[in-house]
Motif scaffolding. Structure first.
Motif, mmCIF file in Angstrom:
data_model
loop_
_atom_site.group_PDB
_atom_site.id
_atom_site.type_symbol
_atom_site.label_atom_id
_atom_site.label_comp_id
_atom_site.label_asym_id
_atom_site.label_seq_id
_atom_site.Cartn_x
_atom_site.Cartn_y
_atom_site.Cartn_z
ATOM 1 N N LEU A 189 31.609 -44.221 -54.641
ATOM 2 C CA LEU A 189 30.551 -44.905 -53.899
ATOM 3 C C LEU A 189 31.104 -45.372 -52.555
ATOM 4 N N GLU A 190 32.397 -45.760 -52.591
ATOM 5 C CA GLU A 190 33.026 -46.235 -51.362
ATOM 6 C C GLU A 190 33.102 -45.119 -50.317
ATOM 7 N N ASP A 191 33.481 -43.896 -50.758
ATOM 8 C CA ASP A 191 33.536 -42.771 -49.817
ATOM 9 C C ASP A 191 32.171 -42.546 -49.192
ATOM 10 N N ILE A 192 31.151 -42.520 -50.051
ATOM 11 C CA ILE A 192 29.792 -42.271 -49.582
ATOM 12 C C ILE A 192 29.364 -43.350 -48.597
ATOM 13 N N TYR A 193 29.637 -44.597 -49.003
ATOM 14 C CA TYR A 193 29.233 -45.737 -48.179
ATOM 15 C C TYR A 193 29.906 -45.693 -46.820
#
Lengths: 260, 285
Positions: free
Chosen positions: B274-278
């Protein structure tokens, strides 16, 4: 009414908090006693037949105690609570600001009663202070304390909207209070002050509170030495009530829970 | 278009400070009974938006309904509306000389439908500290007291601003459990957080906000096309670390296995976190 009931609860809670803050208890309650001790030890003269400076000074100390515990304390502590987020949290609850104000008025009055008891006790023991003798005088003393506390509370709340931060509050408020004390007959005999200074002081409630307290603690003969050659009790009540109304109006209109 | 049934509905929200748009036409809808997380970098307009929803700040334009009421002047009256919401602020340092028990019991009096204060103290895991003065609490314990004060009034919506800052991992897990329990009881929860694992673990839906606007609203699993994003296969071959980004990791693995034979050294298959996407969405990657 719910607002009043919650106000009483807040008053109880604030008294509890106040009593647990040792430094503030000692400072608030003992400071007037210490001042009385210093002034009473230095000035041993009498300012009129049968009236010692201590006797005169006690009247002034009780009156300025009202200003210190109410106005000064609130005008400094409310901006500090605002900085800390205490008020923002209260704003997020259904608590009415009126309940908050009632709570403040209660803690101020309670602190004031403690302070007066201590001051009169020490004064009577160490400096031969004469306590009021008649029921009329005690009654007047009581309403002066109650009306004075209420007036001082609302003016403190109203003023609390002016300082931008808690740190700035003390620097803004303290000089005002000290100047008022000097021109209102707390440290000096009021009738000895220049006329223009008396006129300025007459605008503010402290002058009238000290005068009212003198009417309680000084012999009736002293009334002739007053600026108006009488105690002017009715006028005192009217002026204090006017300030109370003004303070209440501005408290409600300008009170800010948080900095936007 | 705002729905009366939504817990929160925001259309075209705008707030300007000194000529600069902190919130620039923001739309948002939070359903009743969901945990909704708002993600965004500092200065994205999260706090401003949430504080408008909480009735702390006024807005310059747009429509806002929280429980069907305008927070800036609820038609049922400010006190009535506030009875239905709970707020856990980012920092609140107050009443250091009162005990936990006194504080929670006192706040219970403010609300029409308060929960049992002692039960709430237990719920946030402060029973052992009930008689301790607030000044003696650790940062995490203090935060749990903040939460207790936020939920004492049985709110229909709970606003949580960075709730687990300063928690140890164990306290964090316990806290997540508490929030899920509240959701299961029907409380709508609006959460702002910097911890993406927290959003992933808790939120039914997340919104990513940047520069005062909503970039996307989705479930944590599907945000930013995450569900269909290519998988990254990494392994070692000939003393070198290799990687391949692929839509068909199973096919790729079969071929890789056939080529290398036996165990593939250092094999890992990862989907974007989720962090990469965010970070990709807010332009930091």
């Amino acid at each position: 009414m719910n607002i009043v009931r919650l106000g009483l609860r807040r008053g109880g809670l604030e008294i509890k908090e106040f009593l647990r803050q040792r430094e503030s208890v000692v400072f608030t309650l003992a400071f007037p006693v210490i001042l009385l001790f210093i002034f009473g030890s230095v000035f041993k003269n009498t300012i009129a037949p049968g009236v010692t400076f201590s006797q005169y000074f006690v009247a002034g100390m009780v009156a300025s105690g009202l200003v210190n515990t109410g106005f000064q304390q609130l005008a400094i502590s409310i901006p500090m609570s605002r900085d800390l987020g205490t008020l923002k949290r209260l704003r997020g609850t259904p608590l009415s600001p009126i309940s908050y104000f009632i709570g403040k008025a209660i803690v101020v009055t309670a602190a004031m009663l403690f302070q007066v008891a201590l001051l009169l006790g020490f004064g009577a023991l160490l400096f031969g202070l004469h306590l009021p003798k008649s029921a009329t005088l005690w009654l007047r003393f009581t309403w002066l304390i109650l009306l004075g506390s209420a007036c001082s509370t609302v003016l403190g709340i109203a003023f609390s909207s002016i300082p931008k931060s808690g740190r700035g509050a003390s620097a803004t408020v303290s000089p005002i209070v000290i100047i008022l004390q000097f021109i209102s007959g707390v440290f000096f005999v009021f009738s000895d002050l220049p006329k223009w200074m008396q006129d300025i002081a007459a605008v503010f409630p402290l002058k009238w509170l000290t005068q009212g307290m003198r009417s309680v603690f000084l012999p009736d003969s002293f009334a002739l030495k007053e600026a108006g050659h009488s105690w002017e009790i009715g006028k005192i009540a009217l002026i204090l009530i006017a300030w109370l109304i003004l303070g209440t109006y501005f408290s409600i209109r300008t009170f800010k829970w948080a900095k936007e | 278009m705002t729905s009366q049934h939504a817990a929160i509905s925001v259309t075209g929200l705008r707030k300007t400070y000194a000529g600069k748009d902190a919130v620039a036409g923001l739309d948002l809808e939070v359903h009743r009974g969901e945990i909704f997380a708002i993600l965004g970098p500092n200065g994205a307009g999260k706090t401003t938006t949430v504080e408008i929803l909480e009735g702390y700040r006024t807005r310059d334009a747009g429509d806002v309904l929280v429980l069907g009421e305008d927070p800036s002047h609820p038609s049922s009256g400010d006190r009535t509306w506030r009875n239905r919401i709970g707020i856990v602020l980012q920092s609140a340092a107050d009443a250091p000389d009162l005990t936990v028990k006194e504080t929670v019991h006192h706040f219970a009096h403010y609300y029409a439908k308060a929960k049992n204060p002692d039960e709430v103290i237990g719920l946030v895991g402060l029973s052992d500290k009930a008689s301790a003065k607030v000044a003696t609490l650790s940062g995490g314990q203090r935060r749990r007291l903040d939460v207790a004060l936020g939920i004492i009034g049985s709110p229909e919506i709970l606003f949580l601003d960075e709730p687990t800052t300063g928690f140890d991992p164990e306290a964090r897990r316990a806290f997540w459990g508490l929030i899920r329990t509240l959701r299961d009881e029907g409380t709508t929860i609006l959460l702002t957080t910097h911890y993406l694992d927290e959003a992933e673990a808790l939120a039914d839906r997340v919104a990513v906000i940047n520069k005062g606007q909503v970039l996307e609203v989705a479930t944590p699993e599907t945000l930013g096309g995450r569900a269909t994003a290519p998988a990254l296969v990494t392994w070692s071959e000939g003393g070198k670390l290799c990687s391949e980004s692929t839509q068909t990791p199973t096919e790729f693995l079969k071929a890789l296995s056939a080529r290398i034979g036996g165990e593939i050294p250092d094999l890992a298959i990862t989907r974007p976190s989720l962090e990469d996407i965010y970070l990709g969405m807010i332009g930091q990657l």
